[in-house]
Enzyme design. Sequence first.
Site, PDB file in Angstrom:
ATOM      1  N   ARG A  98      25.236  -1.142   7.516  1.00 36.85           N
ATOM      2  CA  ARG A  98      26.421   0.288   8.030  1.00 36.85           C
ATOM      3  C   ARG A  98      25.427   0.883   8.508  1.00 36.85           C
ATOM      4  NH1 ARG A  98      21.887   1.529   4.161  1.00 36.85           N
ATOM      5  NH2 ARG A  98      21.735   3.470   3.943  1.00 36.85           N
ATOM      6  N   ASN A 133      18.783  -0.795   7.721  1.00 38.19           N
ATOM      7  CA  ASN A 133      20.202  -1.261   6.838  1.00 38.19           C
ATOM      8  C   ASN A 133      20.843  -1.031   7.292  1.00 38.19           C
ATOM      9  OD1 ASN A 133      19.034   0.120   4.266  1.00 38.19           O
ATOM     10  ND2 ASN A 133      18.835   1.946   5.972  1.00 38.19           N
ATOM     11  N   HIS A 171       9.229   9.175   6.698  1.00 43.37           N
ATOM     12  CA  HIS A 171      10.389   8.615   7.234  1.00 43.37           C
ATOM     13  C   HIS A 171      11.326   8.677   8.267  1.00 43.37           C
ATOM     14  CE1 HIS A 171      13.635   6.147   4.538  1.00 43.37           C
ATOM     15  NE2 HIS A 171      14.167   6.665   6.036  1.00 43.37           N
ATOM     16  N   LYS A 224       1.126  -1.223  -0.055  1.00 44.96           N
ATOM     17  CA  LYS A 224      -0.008  -0.017   0.039  1.00 44.96           C
ATOM     18  C   LYS A 224       1.012   1.546   0.547  1.00 44.96           C
ATOM     19  CE  LYS A 224      -3.890   1.357   1.165  1.00 44.96           C
ATOM     20  NZ  LYS A 224      -5.150   1.549  -0.074  1.00 44.96           N
TER      21      LYS A 224
HETATM   22  C1  MV4 Z   1       7.432   4.130   0.846  1.00 50.30           C
HETATM   23  C2  MV4 Z   1       7.350   5.341   0.629  1.00 50.30           C
HETATM   24  C3  MV4 Z   1       4.817   5.353   0.453  1.00 50.30           C
HETATM   25  N1  MV4 Z   1       5.161   3.919   1.427  1.00 50.30           N
HETATM   26  N2  MV4 Z   1       6.513   2.992   1.153  1.00 50.30           N
HETATM   27  C4  MV4 Z   1      11.730   6.055   0.375  1.00 50.30           C
HETATM   28  C5  MV4 Z   1      13.154   4.868   0.144  1.00 50.30           C
HETATM   29  C6  MV4 Z   1      13.159   3.501   0.135  1.00 50.30           C
HETATM   30  N3  MV4 Z   1      14.055   3.238   1.722  1.00 50.30           N
HETATM   31  C7  MV4 Z   1      11.084   3.363   0.804  1.00 50.30           C
HETATM   32  N4  MV4 Z   1      10.834   4.849   0.301  1.00 50.30           N
HETATM   33  C8  MV4 Z   1       9.306   5.104   0.706  1.00 50.30           C
HETATM   34  N5  MV4 Z   1       8.403   3.916   0.903  1.00 50.30           N
HETATM   35  C9  MV4 Z   1       4.958   2.682   0.807  1.00 50.30           C
HETATM   36  N6  MV4 Z   1       4.436   1.786   1.012  1.00 50.30           N
HETATM   37  C10 MV4 Z   1       7.874   6.328   0.729  1.00 50.30           C
HETATM   38  C11 MV4 Z   1       8.834   5.929   0.953  1.00 50.30           C
HETATM   39  C12 MV4 Z   1       9.120   7.370   0.383  1.00 50.30           C
HETATM   40  C13 MV4 Z   1       9.781   9.120  -0.024  1.00 50.30           C
HETATM   41  C14 MV4 Z   1       8.600   8.126  -1.164  1.00 50.30           C
HETATM   42  C15 MV4 Z   1       8.428   9.392  -2.282  1.00 50.30           C
HETATM   43  C16 MV4 Z   1       9.000  10.712  -2.384  1.00 50.30           C
HETATM   44  C17 MV4 Z   1      10.113  10.822  -0.726  1.00 50.30           C
HETATM   45  C18 MV4 Z   1      10.310   9.657  -0.177  1.00 50.30           C
HETATM   46  C19 MV4 Z   1      11.069   9.857   1.293  1.00 50.30           C
HETATM   47  C20 MV4 Z   1      10.768   8.880   2.114  1.00 50.30           C
HETATM   48  C21 MV4 Z   1      10.431   7.671   2.009  1.00 50.30           C
END
Ligand code: MV4
Length: 452
Positions: A292, A290, A208, A201
């Site tokens: 690291r 992660n 984050h 989803k």
């Molecule tokens: C997501 C999300 C929303 N919904 N997963 C980005 C990096 C990776 N580690 C996981 N990330 C994300 N996963 C779900 N199910 C939003 C992010 C996300 C993000 C998405 C679009 C633009 C900027 C972002 C910044 C951090 C995390």
Amino acid sequence: MFSRILVANRGEIALRIIRACKELGVETVAVFSKEDEHSLPVKFADEAICVGPREPAESYLNVPRIISAAEIAGAEAIHPGYGFLAENEQFAEVCRSSGIEFIGPAPGVIRKLGNKVEARNTLAQKGIPVIPGLEEIVENRSQASRLAGRIGYPIILKAVSGGGGKGMRAVWEKKDMDVLFGLAQQEAKTSFGRSGLYMEKYLDKARHIEFQVLVDGSGKALHFGERDCSIQRRYQKLIEESPSVVLDESLRKEMGEIAVRVTKELGYRGAGTVEFLVDEKKRFYFMEMNTRLQVEHPVTEMVTGRDMVKDQIRIASGENLPYNQKDIKMEGVSLECRINAEDPARNFISSPGKISSFHLPGGPGIRIDTHIFSGYRIPSFYDSLLAKLITWGRDREEAIVRMKRALEEFVIEGVKTTIPFHQHILENEHFRKGDFYTNFVEEKLMKEAFYD
Ligand code: MV4
């Protein structure tokens, strides 16, 4: 404690690791590519060995050459920093079979966490809250369209071997699935050599939030609070802060305990980061872990007063953490701006070249982790991070004001940098109030082209 460590990295993080070693009384061996011959890590290490030409595959990623360098120099351990070989299971395995301590978790743990869908499924089974989604790898477009119906749009496609946003695509409507599935699959294949995708989803307007953890050999696992890394552009972090404005003491305790449980379920050892998404209703979900030391570890150091790199090395050498969870207190607020050699006015295109003139900010509450100097030539073969500008304040307002002041004092001439874009973010009223989320930069700051 080790008597000699080889640093298998370059730039600011190589310098950061060398500094930690000096404070621990450990000798250091730098490895470098021909391009980095005149770099600061090479000058500051006790010994330096050229491991190849400028191409990463021929130098910083070349396992036999790095292992040989460690053997020739008599290093007992290798610190991989971040990027390059930091999360490479085979490298950790080769270190082990060569009798060299890899400063990171066991190869099997790296493998398990490298497969994002396997990690998610394993932890879900143990009762860790994960983002609603599907357990299986999606094979093709038509299967993707069918399975997306079960979750409900919007969904997000993620690369099984992913991380860092490569091979990730949010899909808002069924009609876009075919095209976006193809793009994500192609990107996963070229970035990781594996095209497998899975589906979750898509949580819009979430934050984050990641927890720093350290686990010693006795099984003592501690968390050092969180970092809010919601300010990103194209999955590249721009600004990180600790603590997050959305966590209170009770939510921090709850999430920190889950982060610690994740390490216990996996038999984790060393330094790690447990990533979560926190939605508008403050529900939180595990995303990935992660294995690291992360770029943004300094904000945690600024608010906890603990040295993550020294403690990470101590744990690898077999020492146990000499303090407990109750001893870890977060004080004040810290922000980090990543200063890159990129031109924000030209869609952040990288801007290699020679730094003709430069001046570092200073004064109360400022920390700068950088490998640059006047006359330094920024190579185009590696990532474009020039400096991490970190501030501390008694509260968020003071940390922000200090950051604005420090960005004004910072002079880097000869190349374009992301400094003006950081100033632009710091002026934003929503950012000032702490009112932001993961796609904030794209939505609120990229609406019109940015000119400095
Ligand atoms: C997501 C999300 C929303 N919904 N997963 C980005 C990096 C990776 N580690 C996981 N990330 C994300 N996963 C779900 N199910 C939003 C992010 C996300 C993000 C998405 C679009 C633009 C900027 C972002 C910044 C951090 C995390």
